[in-house]
Design an enzyme around this catalytic site. Structure first.
Site, PDB file in Angstrom:
ATOM      1  N   GLY A  81      25.868  20.293  45.283  1.00 23.24           N
ATOM      2  CA  GLY A  81      26.138  21.489  44.482  1.00 23.24           C
ATOM      3  C   GLY A  81      26.386  22.715  45.345  1.00 23.24           C
ATOM      4  O   GLY A  81      27.308  23.504  45.083  1.00 23.24           O
ATOM      5  N   ASP A  82      25.588  22.884  46.393  1.00 25.56           N
ATOM      6  CA  ASP A  82      25.791  23.999  47.320  1.00 25.56           C
ATOM      7  C   ASP A  82      27.131  23.885  48.019  1.00 25.56           C
ATOM      8  O   ASP A  82      27.852  24.883  48.183  1.00 25.56           O
ATOM      9  CB  ASP A  82      24.681  24.009  48.374  1.00 25.56           C
ATOM     10  CG  ASP A  82      23.401  24.637  47.869  1.00 25.56           C
ATOM     11  OD1 ASP A  82      23.470  25.585  47.078  1.00 25.56           O
ATOM     12  OD2 ASP A  82      22.320  24.181  48.273  1.00 25.56           O
TER      13      ASP A  82
END
Length: 409
Positions: A171-172
């Site tokens: 996600g990052d």
């Protein structure tokens, strides 16, 4: 200034105010292609990523990887001296990337109006858990939360177990990709406006707003449209992909595993004939993905029975000859030995000092490739504050008498 086709962002200066992975990933991408990225870190401790997965020394290789090709300076943004120094730096920069909780920069006196006063042409990218607006804007959140909120976590793992997680902070990383894209897009827009004689949009008028959960959600393909139109609710399918068969991981005789993707209609026929299952290749019910998905267990068992009788390399050789997409399931040691990675410069040896001992460490190369091989990584992530003196003396034109004087407190 000469134009280097391998460094399309050369001449751009980017200030990175961020910790962990999201904003630093955006900074890494920009630095990889020539931008001068100055990473501002807390004095004494720096980015918390320096201590994550720390197996030796005082700086993790995770930090060294994500912060490659950057400069590191120590500034305390809570102090008047640190704030003034960063505003001075931003007045001489093209872009700012930050990933603090919304309101943090404003609390330090570095809100959009102040940034616009320092540099009205500044491109600003802000990465946060839930974005800069909306009822959840002020909430904290890491990638784990964003992956769950964005719909990804529910689809990872086996259906008879709780949701699992991808083994990296995906996600990052996705958010970092969007932030870097947003910066480049905004820089292009700025130059087009200048060419047209129009003013650039200031940080007050527009900034790049990347929410972690939205970055994840954008990768979820037709998850919501399928439910909205047909009330089809996707489920976890382990190594499979919903509605696509056969495509899974299969164990071989030597204990190693392969992924076989035989889900294309013509590919499926070749695969079945290759493993000696002409009956399945000629079955009209299996001519399309819908029919194959309905009989996915039968197909998986047929493929698994074939791979269990052969070593991995033999399986891959036979499938390659039949033009069936397949590949080995690699670990780090496999990647290090693979000629495909090395032939394109995707494994690069860089010098790193660990506990005072120089080491040559393999790092990932630069993606995407411009030309035939990866661009060379100039250096691994820097030691904390390695460029503080350079910043004050060569960029800001201030005299520094020792490494951590009041200007950098």
């Amino acid at each position: 200034m000469s134009l280097d086709p391998a460094q399309p962002l050369a001449g751009m200066r980017v200030v990175e105010l961020g910790n962990y992975i999201a904003a630093p990933t955006a900074g890494r991408l920009l630095a990889d292609f020539g931008a001068e990225v100055i990473k501002v870190e807390r004095p004494g401790t720096g980015d918390e990523l320096r201590s994550w997965r720390l197996y030796g020394g005082d700086t993790s290789l995770l930090y060294r990887t994500i912060n490659r090709n950057k400069r590191s300076v120590e500034l305390d943004l809570r102090s008047e001296e640190g704030r003034d120094a960063v505003l001075d730096l931003l007045s001489r920069s093209d872009a700012l990337i930050e990933n603090f909780r919304p309101g943090t920069l404003e609390g330090w006196g570095l809100g959009p109006d102040v940034l616009a006063g320092a540099n009205p042409d500044l491109v600003v990218a802000r990465v946060s858990a839930f974005g800069q607006t909306g009822p959840m804007a002020g909430r904290p959140g890491f990638a784990a939360v964003a992956e769950a909120f964005g719909g990804m976590r529910d689809l990872v793992g086996d259906p008879d177990r709780p949701p699992a997680r991808v083994g990296v902070s995906i996600g990052d990383s996705i958010a970092g990709l969007y932030a870097a894209f947003g910066v480049v897009m905004s820089l292009l827009d700025r130059e087009r406006r200048r060419a047209a004689g129009a003013p650039a949009l200031s940080p007050v008028e527009r900034h790049v707003d990347v929410a972690l959960h939205e970055a994840v959600f954008s990768m979820m393909e037709s998850l919501v449209p399928d439910y909205s139109a047909f009330e089809v609710l996707r489920r976890r399918t382990g190594g499979r992909m919903e509605g696509i068969a056969p495509s899974n991981a299969y164990e071989c005789r030597d204990g190693r595993s392969v992924v076989v993707a035989g889900n294309g209609d013509s590919i499926f026929g070749r695969l079945m004939r290759t493993i000696g299952r002409e009956d399945l290749a000629d079955d009209p019910e299996l001519a399309g993905n819908a029919g194959r998905w309905a009989r996915r267990d039968e197909l998986d068992e047929a493929i698994a029975a074939w791979t269990r009788d052969r070593d991995r390399d033999d399986v891959l050789r036979v499938l390659d000859e039949a033009a069936v997409p397949a590949g080995p399931i690699y670990r780090a040691e496999d990647i290090l030995r693979d000629e495909q990675y090395r032939s394109r410069g995707m494994l690069q040896e860089l010098p790193v000092s660990i506990d005072g001992v120089p080491r040559s460490v393999a790092f990932p190369g630069v993606v995407p490739v411009l030309g035939r091989t990866s661009l060379p990584v100039r250096h691994a992530g820097p030691d904390l504050g390695a460029d503080t003196r350079w910043l004050f003396e060569e960029v800001l034109g201030r005299t520094v008498t020792h490494d951590h004087e009041e200007d950098t407190a």
